[in-house]
Scaffold this motif. Sequence first.
Motif, short mmCIF file in Angstrom:
data_model
loop_
_atom_site.label_atom_id
_atom_site.label_comp_id
_atom_site.label_asym_id
_atom_site.label_seq_id
_atom_site.Cartn_x
_atom_site.Cartn_y
_atom_site.Cartn_z
N LEU A 27 0.25 -4.67 -67.25
CA LEU A 27 -1.03 -4.58 -68.03
C LEU A 27 -2.03 -6.09 -67.71
CD1 LEU A 27 0.19 -3.15 -71.22
CD2 LEU A 27 -1.44 -1.91 -69.90
N ALA A 28 -1.47 -7.07 -67.89
CA ALA A 28 -1.51 -8.66 -67.67
C ALA A 28 -2.43 -8.81 -66.39
CB ALA A 28 -0.63 -9.48 -67.90
N ALA A 29 -1.86 -7.96 -65.29
CA ALA A 29 -2.65 -8.43 -64.24
C ALA A 29 -3.58 -7.01 -63.43
CB ALA A 29 -1.38 -8.49 -62.93
N GLY A 30 -3.43 -6.29 -64.37
CA GLY A 30 -4.26 -4.84 -64.05
C GLY A 30 -3.93 -4.02 -62.98
N LEU A 31 -2.82 -4.01 -63.09
CA LEU A 31 -1.88 -3.21 -61.70
C LEU A 31 -1.66 -1.75 -62.08
CD1 LEU A 31 0.57 -6.08 -60.47
CD2 LEU A 31 -1.55 -5.28 -59.62
N LEU A 32 -2.06 -1.40 -63.30
CA LEU A 32 -1.80 0.11 -63.77
C LEU A 32 -2.94 0.82 -63.05
CD1 LEU A 32 -0.20 -0.34 -67.10
CD2 LEU A 32 0.88 0.39 -64.86
N PRO A 33 -2.71 1.87 -62.43
CA PRO A 33 -4.00 2.71 -62.01
C PRO A 33 -4.65 3.20 -63.09
CG PRO A 33 -1.80 4.01 -61.60
CD PRO A 33 -1.47 2.48 -62.08
N ARG A 34 -6.03 3.40 -62.91
CA ARG A 34 -7.14 3.93 -63.66
C ARG A 34 -7.13 3.50 -65.19
NH1 ARG A 34 -9.99 7.02 -60.49
NH2 ARG A 34 -10.79 8.29 -62.37
N LEU A 35 -6.76 2.22 -65.04
CA LEU A 35 -6.95 1.30 -66.37
C LEU A 35 -7.55 0.21 -66.01
CD1 LEU A 35 -5.98 1.35 -69.26
CD2 LEU A 35 -4.21 -0.04 -68.66
N PRO A 36 -8.89 0.06 -66.43
CA PRO A 36 -9.64 -1.25 -66.20
C PRO A 36 -8.95 -2.52 -66.64
CG PRO A 36 -11.16 0.48 -67.26
CD PRO A 36 -9.82 0.75 -67.36
N ILE A 37 -9.11 -3.79 -65.72
CA ILE A 37 -8.14 -4.68 -66.26
C ILE A 37 -8.54 -5.52 -67.64
CG2 ILE A 37 -9.70 -6.19 -64.93
CD1 ILE A 37 -7.34 -7.85 -63.98
N GLN A 38 -9.83 -5.35 -68.06
CA GLN A 38 -10.10 -5.97 -69.25
C GLN A 38 -9.27 -5.27 -70.17
OE1 GLN A 38 -11.44 -8.71 -69.78
NE2 GLN A 38 -11.87 -9.10 -67.34
N VAL A 44 4.04 -11.32 -60.62
CA VAL A 44 3.79 -12.73 -60.04
C VAL A 44 3.42 -12.72 -58.67
CG1 VAL A 44 5.33 -14.72 -59.75
CG2 VAL A 44 5.64 -13.40 -61.97
N TRP A 45 4.07 -12.01 -57.78
CA TRP A 45 3.50 -12.08 -56.27
C TRP A 45 1.79 -11.72 -56.21
CZ3 TRP A 45 4.91 -14.28 -52.04
CH2 TRP A 45 4.05 -13.85 -50.70
N GLN A 46 1.51 -10.94 -57.19
CA GLN A 46 -0.05 -10.62 -56.96
C GLN A 46 -0.82 -11.73 -57.56
OE1 GLN A 46 -1.78 -7.92 -55.42
NE2 GLN A 46 0.40 -7.22 -54.73
N VAL A 47 -0.29 -12.23 -58.78
CA VAL A 47 -1.17 -13.31 -59.64
C VAL A 47 -1.05 -14.54 -58.96
CG1 VAL A 47 -1.30 -14.39 -61.75
CG2 VAL A 47 -0.94 -11.86 -61.75
N LYS A 48 0.19 -15.04 -58.33
CA LYS A 48 0.53 -16.22 -57.70
C LYS A 48 0.09 -17.45 -58.90
CE LYS A 48 0.22 -14.88 -52.92
NZ LYS A 48 0.26 -13.42 -53.25
N PRO A 49 0.64 -17.52 -59.63
CA PRO A 49 0.27 -18.48 -60.85
C PRO A 49 0.44 -20.15 -60.49
CG PRO A 49 2.37 -17.68 -61.44
CD PRO A 49 1.69 -16.77 -60.29
N TRP A 50 1.24 -20.19 -59.41
CA TRP A 50 1.47 -21.51 -58.74
C TRP A 50 0.37 -21.98 -58.03
CZ3 TRP A 50 4.24 -17.24 -57.63
CH2 TRP A 50 4.16 -16.81 -56.20
#
Length: 208
Positions: free
Chosen positions: A59-70, A191-197
């Motif tokens: 949810l935080a990274a907007g990775l669920l399909p058909r669900l706007p990231i906001q 984590v791989w998608q967001v890469k917080p580092w």
Amino acid sequence: MTLKHLRAVIAWGGLATLIMIPIAVAANSEYLQYRGPIYIAAGFAGIVALAVLLVQPLLAAGLLPRLPIQLGRVVHRWSGLVLLLAIAAHVVGLWITSPPDMIDALTFRAPTLFSVFGVVGMWALLAAALLAAIRKKRWLRPQVWRFSHVFAASAIVAASVSHAMLIEGTMGALSKAALCAAVLCALIWTVWQVKPWRGVRRRQNSRR
């Protein structure tokens, strides 16, 4: 139905299956006949918490399909509250049924390793919740806040999965292992998608 819609149906169906099967297995477990209602409620609160951990990073990274990231981030904040309430119910329920065991667990004197992981996961959750609460205060730079929040979330998942896998309880071995594996994969993928580092490293390099 387009391929995109089909992928969304499969993804949401897979999530629902991973969550509902362990709950259904636990509801039909033979262990329930030896437990009181408060202990059972506490156990199911723990299962709900583990299920929430599956969707929280997605949810935080907007990775669920058909669900706007906001919208996903709004749901992420509310499901974080659900997670806190579930863990509170889990801890309070176990405290009511066996105060000495909970005191030993909270003071890290319990002889069982799963108790240690459970308490570590609880404190990591409180740390993540505190970071979420102070986000708007801007006491931390966005990059540092993001890295810290992801680090706390990673600690929550690692401790919670270890806690769940070490317990021989109502959840079936296979369904529990599948849910725990999915929780770990969801975290790693996020984590791989967001890469917080990236932001933290970029700022450190600029100071050199």
